[in-house]
Every structure is written in C-alpha cells, then in structure tokens.
Design a protein around this motif. Structure first.
Motif, PDB file in Angstrom:
ATOM      1  N   GLY A  34      62.263  20.981 -19.041  1.00 46.79           N
ATOM      2  CA  GLY A  34      62.050  19.825 -19.860  1.00 46.79           C
ATOM      3  C   GLY A  34      62.477  20.076 -21.148  1.00 46.79           C
ATOM      4  O   GLY A  34      61.999  20.738 -21.918  1.00 46.79           O
ATOM      5  N   VAL A  38      58.196  18.927 -26.660  1.00 45.96           N
ATOM      6  CA  VAL A  38      57.153  20.047 -26.210  1.00 45.96           C
ATOM      7  C   VAL A  38      57.797  21.210 -25.544  1.00 45.96           C
ATOM      8  O   VAL A  38      57.656  22.233 -26.076  1.00 45.96           O
ATOM      9  CB  VAL A  38      56.150  19.562 -25.394  1.00 45.96           C
ATOM     10  N   GLU A  57      67.032  20.818 -18.173  1.00 42.34           N
ATOM     11  CA  GLU A  57      66.843  19.303 -18.602  1.00 42.34           C
ATOM     12  C   GLU A  57      67.694  18.429 -17.718  1.00 42.34           C
ATOM     13  O   GLU A  57      68.795  18.630 -17.610  1.00 42.34           O
ATOM     14  CB  GLU A  57      67.182  19.130 -19.996  1.00 42.34           C
ATOM     15  N   LYS A  58      67.027  17.510 -16.861  1.00 41.12           N
ATOM     16  CA  LYS A  58      67.593  16.766 -15.904  1.00 41.12           C
ATOM     17  C   LYS A  58      68.573  15.687 -16.671  1.00 41.12           C
ATOM     18  O   LYS A  58      69.856  15.207 -16.108  1.00 41.12           O
ATOM     19  CB  LYS A  58      66.677  16.028 -15.242  1.00 41.12           C
ATOM     20  N   ASN A  59      68.411  15.487 -17.834  1.00 38.72           N
ATOM     21  CA  ASN A  59      69.311  14.357 -18.590  1.00 38.72           C
ATOM     22  C   ASN A  59      70.443  14.806 -19.261  1.00 38.72           C
ATOM     23  O   ASN A  59      70.472  16.424 -19.245  1.00 38.72           O
ATOM     24  CB  ASN A  59      68.446  13.484 -19.728  1.00 38.72           C
ATOM     25  N   SER A  67      59.867  11.699 -26.050  1.00 33.99           N
ATOM     26  CA  SER A  67      60.024  12.004 -27.196  1.00 33.99           C
ATOM     27  C   SER A  67      61.085  11.275 -28.327  1.00 33.99           C
ATOM     28  O   SER A  67      61.005  11.507 -29.153  1.00 33.99           O
ATOM     29  CB  SER A  67      60.702  13.493 -27.258  1.00 33.99           C
ATOM     30  N   ASN A  70      58.748   6.794 -29.171  1.00 26.61           N
ATOM     31  CA  ASN A  70      57.511   7.066 -29.741  1.00 26.61           C
ATOM     32  C   ASN A  70      57.428   6.265 -31.160  1.00 26.61           C
ATOM     33  O   ASN A  70      58.326   5.722 -31.667  1.00 26.61           O
ATOM     34  CB  ASN A  70      57.014   8.309 -29.703  1.00 26.61           C
ATOM     35  N   VAL A  73      55.144   9.196 -35.802  1.00 26.46           N
ATOM     36  CA  VAL A  73      54.096   9.526 -36.807  1.00 26.46           C
ATOM     37  C   VAL A  73      53.737  10.683 -36.714  1.00 26.46           C
ATOM     38  O   VAL A  73      53.472  11.292 -35.583  1.00 26.46           O
ATOM     39  CB  VAL A  73      53.166   8.207 -36.575  1.00 26.46           C
ATOM     40  N   VAL A 196      65.280  19.961 -11.776  1.00 24.90           N
ATOM     41  CA  VAL A 196      64.634  20.873 -10.769  1.00 24.90           C
ATOM     42  C   VAL A 196      63.908  19.992  -9.695  1.00 24.90           C
ATOM     43  O   VAL A 196      63.467  19.202  -9.887  1.00 24.90           O
ATOM     44  CB  VAL A 196      63.210  21.607 -11.688  1.00 24.90           C
ATOM     45  N   TYR A 253      57.435  -2.084 -28.726  1.00 26.24           N
ATOM     46  CA  TYR A 253      57.501  -2.412 -30.068  1.00 26.24           C
ATOM     47  C   TYR A 253      58.261  -3.555 -30.293  1.00 26.24           C
ATOM     48  O   TYR A 253      59.266  -3.957 -29.695  1.00 26.24           O
ATOM     49  CB  TYR A 253      58.061  -1.096 -30.684  1.00 26.24           C
ATOM     50  N   ILE A 374      50.539  14.873 -21.492  1.00 24.87           N
ATOM     51  CA  ILE A 374      50.910  15.075 -22.948  1.00 24.87           C
ATOM     52  C   ILE A 374      51.464  13.722 -23.806  1.00 24.87           C
ATOM     53  O   ILE A 374      52.771  13.698 -23.770  1.00 24.87           O
ATOM     54  CB  ILE A 374      52.066  16.242 -23.208  1.00 24.87           C
ATOM     55  N   GLU A 375      50.458  12.852 -23.802  1.00 23.79           N
ATOM     56  CA  GLU A 375      50.665  11.625 -24.641  1.00 23.79           C
ATOM     57  C   GLU A 375      50.678  11.885 -26.226  1.00 23.79           C
ATOM     58  O   GLU A 375      50.543  13.087 -26.389  1.00 23.79           O
ATOM     59  CB  GLU A 375      49.653  10.652 -24.107  1.00 23.79           C
ATOM     60  N   GLY A 378      51.485  14.293 -28.899  1.00 20.25           N
ATOM     61  CA  GLY A 378      52.309  15.453 -28.604  1.00 20.25           C
ATOM     62  C   GLY A 378      53.521  15.664 -29.443  1.00 20.25           C
ATOM     63  O   GLY A 378      53.593  16.899 -29.690  1.00 20.25           O
ATOM     64  N   THR A 380      53.418  15.361 -33.136  1.00 25.56           N
ATOM     65  CA  THR A 380      52.740  16.048 -33.949  1.00 25.56           C
ATOM     66  C   THR A 380      52.400  17.270 -33.818  1.00 25.56           C
ATOM     67  O   THR A 380      52.548  18.334 -34.438  1.00 25.56           O
ATOM     68  CB  THR A 380      51.484  15.155 -34.445  1.00 25.56           C
TER      69      THR A 380
HETATM   70  C1  LIG Z   1      54.613   4.450 -26.979  1.00 19.70           C
HETATM   71  C2  LIG Z   1      54.156   5.978 -27.494  1.00 19.70           C
HETATM   72  C3  LIG Z   1      54.213   6.326 -28.895  1.00 19.70           C
HETATM   73  C4  LIG Z   1      53.934   7.581 -29.269  1.00 19.70           C
HETATM   74  N1  LIG Z   1      53.812   7.926 -30.662  1.00 19.70           N
HETATM   75  C5  LIG Z   1      53.506   9.057 -31.154  1.00 19.70           C
HETATM   76  C6  LIG Z   1      53.361   9.409 -32.542  1.00 19.70           C
HETATM   77  O1  LIG Z   1      53.560   8.617 -33.460  1.00 19.70           O
HETATM   78  N2  LIG Z   1      53.041  10.687 -33.003  1.00 19.70           N
HETATM   79  C7  LIG Z   1      52.993  11.556 -31.911  1.00 19.70           C
HETATM   80  O2  LIG Z   1      52.723  12.845 -32.380  1.00 19.70           O
HETATM   81  N3  LIG Z   1      53.028  11.350 -30.581  1.00 19.70           N
HETATM   82  C8  LIG Z   1      53.289  10.059 -29.968  1.00 19.70           C
HETATM   83  N4  LIG Z   1      53.483  10.028 -28.937  1.00 19.70           N
HETATM   84  C9  LIG Z   1      53.622  11.145 -27.932  1.00 19.70           C
HETATM   85  C10 LIG Z   1      54.811  11.993 -27.683  1.00 19.70           C
HETATM   86  O3  LIG Z   1      55.872  11.148 -27.939  1.00 19.70           O
HETATM   87  C11 LIG Z   1      54.763  12.609 -26.617  1.00 19.70           C
HETATM   88  O4  LIG Z   1      53.474  13.579 -26.660  1.00 19.70           O
HETATM   89  C12 LIG Z   1      55.867  13.887 -26.533  1.00 19.70           C
HETATM   90  O5  LIG Z   1      56.986  13.142 -26.796  1.00 19.70           O
HETATM   91  C13 LIG Z   1      55.883  14.392 -25.187  1.00 19.70           C
HETATM   92  O6  LIG Z   1      56.743  15.190 -25.029  1.00 19.70           O
HETATM   93  P1  LIG Z   1      57.178  16.138 -23.917  1.00 19.70           P
HETATM   94  O7  LIG Z   1      58.303  16.990 -24.260  1.00 19.70           O
HETATM   95  O8  LIG Z   1      56.049  16.557 -23.194  1.00 19.70           O
HETATM   96  O9  LIG Z   1      57.655  15.022 -22.722  1.00 19.70           O
HETATM   97  P2  LIG Z   1      59.346  14.212 -22.734  1.00 19.70           P
HETATM   98  O10 LIG Z   1      59.910  13.876 -24.140  1.00 19.70           O
HETATM   99  O11 LIG Z   1      59.295  13.313 -21.747  1.00 19.70           O
HETATM  100  O12 LIG Z   1      60.323  15.375 -22.146  1.00 19.70           O
HETATM  101  C14 LIG Z   1      60.120  15.864 -20.933  1.00 19.70           C
HETATM  102  C15 LIG Z   1      61.453  16.115 -20.536  1.00 19.70           C
HETATM  103  O13 LIG Z   1      61.574  16.926 -19.096  1.00 19.70           O
HETATM  104  C16 LIG Z   1      62.581  16.531 -18.022  1.00 19.70           C
HETATM  105  N5  LIG Z   1      62.378  16.490 -17.048  1.00 19.70           N
HETATM  106  C17 LIG Z   1      61.400  15.759 -16.255  1.00 19.70           C
HETATM  107  N6  LIG Z   1      61.422  16.269 -14.904  1.00 19.70           N
HETATM  108  C18 LIG Z   1      62.467  17.148 -14.801  1.00 19.70           C
HETATM  109  C19 LIG Z   1      63.125  17.867 -13.712  1.00 19.70           C
HETATM  110  N7  LIG Z   1      62.788  17.794 -12.505  1.00 19.70           N
HETATM  111  N8  LIG Z   1      64.032  18.791 -14.136  1.00 19.70           N
HETATM  112  C20 LIG Z   1      64.546  18.927 -15.170  1.00 19.70           C
HETATM  113  N9  LIG Z   1      64.052  18.220 -16.389  1.00 19.70           N
HETATM  114  C21 LIG Z   1      63.041  17.510 -16.192  1.00 19.70           C
HETATM  115  C22 LIG Z   1      62.697  14.863 -18.795  1.00 19.70           C
HETATM  116  O14 LIG Z   1      63.975  14.573 -18.577  1.00 19.70           O
HETATM  117  C23 LIG Z   1      62.306  15.062 -20.329  1.00 19.70           C
HETATM  118  O15 LIG Z   1      63.390  15.062 -20.930  1.00 19.70           O
HETATM  119  C24 LIG Z   1      53.887   8.661 -28.336  1.00 19.70           C
HETATM  120  C25 LIG Z   1      54.043   8.479 -27.073  1.00 19.70           C
HETATM  121  C26 LIG Z   1      54.367   7.193 -26.597  1.00 19.70           C
HETATM  122  C27 LIG Z   1      54.657   6.646 -25.085  1.00 19.70           C
END
Ligand SMILES: Cc1cc2nc3c(=O)[nH]c(=O)nc-3n(C[C@H](O)[C@H](O)[C@H](O)COP(=O)(O)OP(=O)(O)OC[C@H]3O[C@@H](n4cnc5c(N)ncnc54)[C@H](O)[C@@H]3O)c2cc1C
Length: 397
Positions: A34, A38, A57-59, A67, A70, A73, A196, A253, A374-375, A378, A380
């Motif tokens: 991913g 994070v 990364e799958k995309n 990411s 959001n 903030v 994956v 939004y 990881i909502e 995440g 920040t």
């Molecule tokens: C509406 C909303 C508002 C938010 N606002 C805030 C904010 O203002 N401030 C803040 O701190 N946080 C905020 N958050 C939370 C924050 O956006 C997330 O916690 C953070 O982006 C999570 O990152 P991540 O890397 O865990 O997930 P993601 O960004 O989802 O990344 C996961 C990655 O894994 C990849 N993946 C998945 N499965 C596979 C696979 N099988 N093989 C290869 N790759 C794969 C996906 O393609 C993706 O790119 C918000 C979230 C939401 C939904």
C-alpha cells in the motif's frame, strides 16, 4: 514506474533483488503493501533506518484512495479517548508533521480551528472537549467569548468557542510526493500496478503473490507490513482467521464557491451519538472552502455521489446544519464535490474503535505488522504511526 516488476531490472538503485536466475522469485527484506500516506511514511522510516524495503501498490500512482479523499487537516488530537493510539499518535504525529513540512517546504498552514457553541447546552460540551484535549496532552486550546469570536470570524455566529491554534491544513499530495522522494533517495522502490493477491508464511518470512499488470509473480520478504487501508482486513484474512470486520463509512464534501468567508477552520460542537464531527468548514491551501464530511455506512467501496433526489435532501439538511453557525450561507454556492471512505472497525451505533496496529507480540505471527481501521487522524498521525511500527519491529528482532 509503470514498468512490470518482472521486467524491472534489480540494480544498485533498487535494492529489492531477484533471488534466482529467472527473477520470478524476488526478495526484499521489508515489503510494505500500500502506497497510501501510511505505507509511504512507514517505507520512508524504514529507508531512514537503512533498511532494504519495497512498496507494492495496486493502483497506477501513490495515494489514490483514502489518502487523497480526506479533509487535509492536521488535527490537534482533541477528541480521541485519552491514551488511545489515535490520541497519542495524532499528538506526536502533528508535531513531527509540522517539522517535516518546514524542513521540506511542503505547503501547509497552521491557521487554527474554532469549535463553536451556538447554545448554552453546547457551551457545556465545549468545557468537556477542553478537558479531553488536556488529557490527550493538547494544552494550547483557548476559550473565546462571543466578542472574541466575532473579532476573529465576523461571519460566524457563536455564543463562545474553543480556539485550537495547532490545527492546520496541508497539501497531502505534496507531502506524499516528498515521502516518495525520501524512499527513492534511499535506493528503495515503489512498484505500481502491483496487486497482492495471496499471502503465505514461509520459514524465514512471507511469500506474496502479486499480479503486476497481468503478470503473476512471487515476492519473498522477511518482514511484511500490511498498510492496505480499506483492503487491509481482506488481505489479513489470507494469513489469519481472527480479523475484525471492516465497515465502510462514506464522507461527502460540498465545495463553496467564491473567496473564503472564514479565516480558521470552523467546527460545530459534535452532535451527540454521531460518528462524525458535524458538518464543518475547512479550507484547502488554495483558500477554497469546503463543507463536510458527513457519515454514511455503505456495503461496498463506492465513491460516486448519491443520485440527485437523495443529494438534494442531503444538501437541504446540510444548509440547516451550517446555518446554525454561518447564517449567511448561500445554498446556491454549495456544490457536490467528492467523497472519501473511512475504514472503520466500528459499525453503525457501535462505540468508536481505536487504530489496530498489531505486531507479532499481539497476533502471534512472526515478522508481520498490520494496520487496520486507519481512519482519521491517519494523515496527521502518519509519521508517528511509522515510528510506532519501527518500534514493534525492533521489539521482535
Ligand atoms: C472523509 C475522510 C476525511 C479524512 N480527513 C482527515 C483529515 O483531515 N486529517 C487526517 O489526519 N486524516 C483524515 N482522514 C484519514 C486519512 O485520510 C487516512 O487515515 C489515511 O489516508 C489512511 O492512509 P492509508 O495509507 O492507511 O490508506 P490508503 O490511502 O487507502 O492507502 C492504502 C493503499 O493500499 C493499496 N492497496 C490496497 N490493497 C492492495 C493490494 N492488494 N495490493 C497492493 N496495494 C493495495 C491501495 O490501493 C491504497 O493506495 C480522513 C479520512 C476520510 C475518509
């Protein structure tokens, strides 16, 4: 890097290496699944520590899911239960993120946020929020009177407010781009279009099957880090029978056309028994105001806007909610913008769950870390999450 992982030549600039002559069986010390904020922050931290690591990364690009959907903030760490991972990692992550943004000239602004009370009942809740923030180590909140609110925000109607000066905004894309630079500068790599599809334990670590642009290949690693966001729980079922359910919770939004009518982020006091923070106003680095996000549980990952009658009903509810603190709102300037989806470990009506970041000490599987639910906050917390993951790894080495 759109070329196939299979054809990508392992070299000194890409430390992930082929372990046999036909190179279908690649090996890396640390494999991160991913390239969201994070996964990237973890790979950056591993790279800083001189570790050999690969991100898959799958995309076609980094950060295309939660990411980039959001509020951007930088949260202060106010609302979360004290000593939760969300509270601890948000407060520490905020500190690290501001420093990183300054060091790397990433667009950000600590413009502050007002949590506004519009009735005496809400004023009581402001006091509770203030206490909770202090319990989380957030000591910079200031109580503002109605006159002080008016002086700062003439367009906002409030009987009093809490000012959080350390809340800010960030260009999340620039931040992720900088993390990618750090990873690649350390001669580690991110491979895109690499999904994956299967995970299996082997004697010295993990074997991962990958679909790289239609080509099936196998990657071996010593340590596996599952940072797959909305898909992390599904991947976890490939190696564990004890995986909590994931709940998809969409946030919509609406953008507000014209120049910003606010100088700070404006949040209402969160409504009781809701999973979100209320329909608040945030600004992006271009000064554009947007309202949201709301909360709506979905059965599938679906970023489409609701159909028009439903959207009209949502907009009408939002206008009422926003006009409580911004009476001059012009509904004609509100336009549906985008949606993000929270990977929640709590379902509708359940109490909020913490981040679930588990290593071998907790789940019992060697050389594996997974990050579930990881909502927010995440984004920040990302740098502090990465530090925490490194600690879990160190404890098991
Ligand atoms: C509406 C909303 C508002 C938010 N606002 C805030 C904010 O203002 N401030 C803040 O701190 N946080 C905020 N958050 C939370 C924050 O956006 C997330 O916690 C953070 O982006 C999570 O990152 P991540 O890397 O865990 O997930 P993601 O960004 O989802 O990344 C996961 C990655 O894994 C990849 N993946 C998945 N499965 C596979 C696979 N099988 N093989 C290869 N790759 C794969 C996906 O393609 C993706 O790119 C918000 C979230 C939401 C939904």
């Amino acid at each position: 890097m759109s070329q196939s992982l299979f054809t990508q030549k392992p070299s000194n600039t890409n430390k992930a290496h082929a372990s046999n002559s036909n190179s279908t069986d690649l090996h890396t010390d640390y494999l991160v699944i991913g390239a969201g904020v994070v996964g990237l922050a973890i790979a950056k931290r591993l790279s800083d520590a001189g570790k050999e690591c690969l991100v898959v990364e799958k995309n076609a690009l980094f950060g295309e899911e939660t990411s980039s959907r959001n509020s951007e903030v930088i949260h202060a760490g106010i609302y979360y239960p004290s000593s939760s991972l969300k509270a601890r990692l948000c407060v520490e992550g905020k500190r690290q993120l501001y420093r990183y943004c300054q060091q790397r000239s990433i667009d950000h602004s600590p413009l502050g946020k007002l949590i506004v009370a519009t009735s005496s009942d809400e004023e009581e809740q402001l006091s509770a929020i203030h206490l909770k923030a202090q319990a989380n180590g957030v000591f910079d909140l200031e109580q503002l009177t109605q006159t002080q609110v008016n002086a700062r925000e003439p367009n906002v109607k409030a009987t009093s407010a809490l000012l959080s000066p350390s809340t800010g905004i960030i260009d999340a894309h620039q931040y992720m781009l900088s993390l990618v630079g750090d990873i690649e500068d350390a001669a580690n790599a991110i491979v895109y279009k690499a999904e994956v599809t299967h995970i299996e334990q082997h004697s010295q670590g993990w074997t991962v099957a990958i679909n790289n642009q239609g080509e099936a290949l196998t990657l071996r690693c010593r340590w596996l880090i599952n940072a797959a966001g909305l898909h992390a729980n599904a991947l976890a079922t490939m190696y564990s029978s004890d995986v909590p359910a994931i709940h998809y919770c969409r946030g919509l939004y609406f953008s507000y056309t014209g120049h910003s009518v606010f100088h700070h982020l404006i949040y209402p006091v969160p409504e009781k028994n809701t999973v979100g923070l209320g329909i608040h106003a945030t600004l992006d680095m271009a000064g554009q105001v947007k309202f949201g996000p709301d909360t709506q549980y979905l059965d599938t990952i679906d970023y489409r806007m609701p159909e028009s009658t439903h959207l009209d009903a949502i907009k009408s509810d939002w206008v009422t909610a926003i006009q409580r603190y911004y009476p001059a709102l012009d509904a004609n300037k509100l336009h549906p913008s985008y949606a993000g989806i929270r990977p929640k470990l709590s379902g509708p009506g359940d109490p909020a769950e913490d981040f679930l970041i588990e290593g071998p000490q907790t789940h019992g599987l060697p050389n594996l870390i997974h990050l579930l639910g990881i909502e927010s906050p995440g984004l920040t917390a990302s740098l502090a999450v990465a530090e925490y993951v490194l600690q879990l790894i160190d404890q098991s080495e």
